[in-house]
Design a protein around this motif. Structure first.
Motif, PDB file in Angstrom:
ATOM      1  N   PRO A  88       1.107  -1.082  -0.219  1.00 54.48           N
ATOM      2  CA  PRO A  88       0.378   0.327  -0.082  1.00 54.48           C
ATOM      3  C   PRO A  88       0.562   1.152  -0.403  1.00 54.48           C
ATOM      4  N   MET A  89       1.881   1.021   0.955  1.00 58.73           N
ATOM      5  CA  MET A  89       2.149   2.555   1.204  1.00 58.73           C
ATOM      6  C   MET A  89       3.616   2.360  -0.454  1.00 58.73           C
ATOM      7  N   THR A  90       3.860   1.518  -1.223  1.00 60.96           N
ATOM      8  CA  THR A  90       4.416   2.004  -3.127  1.00 60.96           C
ATOM      9  C   THR A  90       3.320   2.301  -3.254  1.00 60.96           C
ATOM     10  N   ARG A  91       2.064   2.235  -3.495  1.00 63.79           N
ATOM     11  CA  ARG A  91       0.811   2.765  -4.238  1.00 63.79           C
ATOM     12  C   ARG A  91       1.026   3.639  -4.278  1.00 63.79           C
ATOM     13  N   GLY A 144       8.730  -9.325 -14.454  1.00 60.77           N
ATOM     14  CA  GLY A 144       8.768 -10.235 -13.042  1.00 60.77           C
ATOM     15  C   GLY A 144       7.888  -9.179 -12.535  1.00 60.77           C
ATOM     16  N   PHE A 145       8.010  -8.210 -12.284  1.00 60.34           N
ATOM     17  CA  PHE A 145       7.610  -6.763 -11.584  1.00 60.34           C
ATOM     18  C   PHE A 145       5.887  -7.597 -10.826  1.00 60.34           C
ATOM     19  N   SER A 146       6.035  -7.045  -9.597  1.00 60.68           N
ATOM     20  CA  SER A 146       5.141  -6.909  -8.909  1.00 60.68           C
ATOM     21  C   SER A 146       4.872  -6.781  -8.019  1.00 60.68           C
ATOM     22  N   LEU A 147       4.215  -5.965  -7.214  1.00 59.21           N
ATOM     23  CA  LEU A 147       3.653  -5.693  -5.861  1.00 59.21           C
ATOM     24  C   LEU A 147       2.861  -6.416  -5.293  1.00 59.21           C
ATOM     25  N   GLY A 148       2.892  -7.998  -4.832  1.00 57.27           N
ATOM     26  CA  GLY A 148       3.111  -8.647  -4.661  1.00 57.27           C
ATOM     27  C   GLY A 148       1.346  -8.990  -4.581  1.00 57.27           C
ATOM     28  N   ARG A 149       0.776 -10.103  -3.826  1.00 53.96           N
ATOM     29  CA  ARG A 149      -0.362 -10.243  -3.893  1.00 53.96           C
ATOM     30  C   ARG A 149      -1.674  -9.399  -3.113  1.00 53.96           C
ATOM     31  N   ALA A 150      -2.756  -8.802  -3.432  1.00 47.82           N
ATOM     32  CA  ALA A 150      -4.193  -8.756  -1.904  1.00 47.82           C
ATOM     33  C   ALA A 150      -4.658  -9.700  -1.777  1.00 47.82           C
ATOM     34  N   TYR A 151      -5.009  -9.388  -0.413  1.00 46.66           N
ATOM     35  CA  TYR A 151      -5.745 -10.119   0.236  1.00 46.66           C
ATOM     36  C   TYR A 151      -6.978  -9.467   0.603  1.00 46.66           C
ATOM     37  N   GLU A 152      -8.379 -10.677   1.072  1.00 46.17           N
ATOM     38  CA  GLU A 152      -9.260  -9.921   0.712  1.00 46.17           C
ATOM     39  C   GLU A 152      -9.711  -9.891   2.762  1.00 46.17           C
ATOM     40  N   THR A 153     -10.359  -8.272   2.798  1.00 45.56           N
ATOM     41  CA  THR A 153     -10.594  -7.691   3.668  1.00 45.56           C
ATOM     42  C   THR A 153     -11.996  -7.961   4.415  1.00 45.56           C
ATOM     43  N   LEU A 279       3.033   0.313 -13.189  1.00 36.99           N
ATOM     44  CA  LEU A 279       3.150  -0.295 -11.525  1.00 36.99           C
ATOM     45  C   LEU A 279       2.554  -0.513 -10.576  1.00 36.99           C
ATOM     46  N   ALA A 280       1.328   1.247 -10.533  1.00 33.82           N
ATOM     47  CA  ALA A 280       0.558   0.558 -10.152  1.00 33.82           C
ATOM     48  C   ALA A 280      -1.045  -0.056 -10.019  1.00 33.82           C
ATOM     49  N   GLY A 281      -0.944  -0.670 -11.619  1.00 35.30           N
ATOM     50  CA  GLY A 281      -1.688  -1.041 -11.733  1.00 35.30           C
ATOM     51  C   GLY A 281      -3.296  -0.295 -12.472  1.00 35.30           C
ATOM     52  N   GLY A 282      -2.367   0.917 -13.259  1.00 39.61           N
ATOM     53  CA  GLY A 282      -4.244   1.395 -13.704  1.00 39.61           C
ATOM     54  C   GLY A 282      -3.689   2.908 -13.447  1.00 39.61           C
ATOM     55  N   CYS A 283      -5.106   3.292 -14.535  1.00 36.74           N
ATOM     56  CA  CYS A 283      -4.515   5.601 -14.734  1.00 36.74           C
ATOM     57  C   CYS A 283      -5.522   6.081 -13.385  1.00 36.74           C
TER      58      CYS A 283
END
Length: 364
Positions: A88-91, A144-153, A279-283
């Motif tokens: 989240p902080m990278t985003r 192979g760039f990835s910010l990691g998976r998101a988890y259900e909250t 990198l963030a996954g969208g505009c």
């Protein structure tokens, strides 16, 4: 209600979005920023006194409508997913970069396309940078760039941003706490109800079509898929027709409203936007939609956009628009200050650091 399963449906969604933008321009929004996510967030940040640029302060109902529209349609079609935890902080930092780059160019990718449809050749030059930034991001995705998976909250977590924007709307309509521009772009707006309805429609269409300006180019590069670009093409055609019909089409570099011809910085500003958006996954538009449909990670990117807008104006990073000489004032070339130029370079360097430092973990 799937609009993303054929190019015709996607183009139709883009046409409808273009009509919304054109109608709002007729009703009072500035013509060449009829629908600009970066501009709207900047204005809303100004209204909340996060920055003191008096000409860009107005709580834009369109931004609120996009989030609410995406939230409502995702709940109605059972696509709402409350998730979070993917860097989240990278985003948040990427959101700041997207906004700073946008304000150096003077517009987000959506406004870039709208400016292109009005004959603004500065925007066509900036497209070179945007495509280059998206291509750079796509290169790192392949590596192979990835910010990691998101988890259900918890379901309530994903609804936080929709509730916040409702609060912003309530304060804007029901009190005088927010600042409101008396001149400049912030003073030019469609009626609140029309803006809110337009934003909701735009949010619904963007959610169902997966509309994303960075994603459309990314898909062409990575998958040779031209599906998402159909949405952008539909919007562009409508705005082109609208500009020609209303006398808003002026082909050239000079004399374009709220623009500048510092080509290198238009290119580099939008390069940073394209790179960070991939990198963030969208505009910016896609981030608002994802946040509306439950992504706390996208919500962090949106918060980054707000803070980026505040920093850009408080620290003098945003570009000045070019203006012709008048009887009372000399001509202004426009473009970013030395601090804005330095900020863009730093933003690009940070994007490379993030891209190189975040890779998928190899399966054991």
């Amino acid at each position: 209600m799937n609009l993303s399963d054929s190019k015709k449906k996607l183009a139709f969604a883009g046409i409808l979005c273009g009509i919304v933008a054109a109608v709002l321009a007729v009703l009072g929004n500035p013509g060449n920023m009829a629908f600009c996510i970066a501009c709207f967030i900047r204005d809303t940040a100004g209204a909340m006194k996060m920055h003191s640029a008096a000409v860009v302060q107005y709580a834009r109902p369109e931004t609120i409508g996009i989030v609410l529209g995406a939230f409502a349609i995702s709940v109605a079609t059972k696509e709402y997913r409350s998730s979070g935890g993917s860097s989240p902080m990278t985003r948040f930092v990427l959101g700041m970069i997207i906004m700073i780059g946008s304000l150096v160019f003077l517009g987000c990718p959506l406004r870039m396309v709208i400016r292109m449809s009005a004959g603004d050749l500065n925007a066509w030059v900036a497209l070179i940078g945007f495509v280059g930034g998206v291509a750079t991001g796509a290169f790192f995705l392949k590596k192979g760039f990835s910010l990691g998976r998101a988890y259900e909250t918890n379901a309530m977590s994903g609804a936080v941003l929709p509730v916040i924007v409702l609060g912003i709307l309530a304060v804007s309509v029901g009190t005088t706490l927010f600042a409101v521009s008396e001149k400049g772009p912030g003073s030019m707006h469609a009626p609140i109800i029309a803006s809110l309805i337009g934003g909701i429609i735009f949010g619904v269409l963007a959610q169902k079509s997966r509309m994303c300006f960075a994603g459309s180019i990314r898909d062409i590069i990575l998958m040779k898929s031209f599906d998402l670009i159909s949405v952008i093409a539909g919007l562009f055609v409508v705005m082109l027709v609208f500009n020609i019909a209303t006398g808003g089409f002026h082909l050239g570099f000079a004399g374009q409203p709220i623009a500048h011809s510092q080509h290198l910085w238009n290119i580099l500003g939008m390069y940073a936007v394209g790179f960070a958006a991939v990198l963030a996954g969208g505009c910016p538009l896609r981030q608002l939609v994802l946040a509306g449909q439950g992504s706390s990670d996208a919500g962090m990117t949106v918060l980054g956009l707000f803070v980026g807008a505040a920093l850009a104006h408080n620290l003098g990073l945003a570009s000045a628009a070019a203006s012709a000489a008048t009887a009372d004032a000399p001509a202004v070339a426009g473009g970013p200050s030395i601090y804005g130029k330095a900020a863009v370079i730093i933003c690009i360097v940070v994007c490379f650091i993030i891209a190189a430092g975040n890779k998928r973990k190899a399966a054991k």
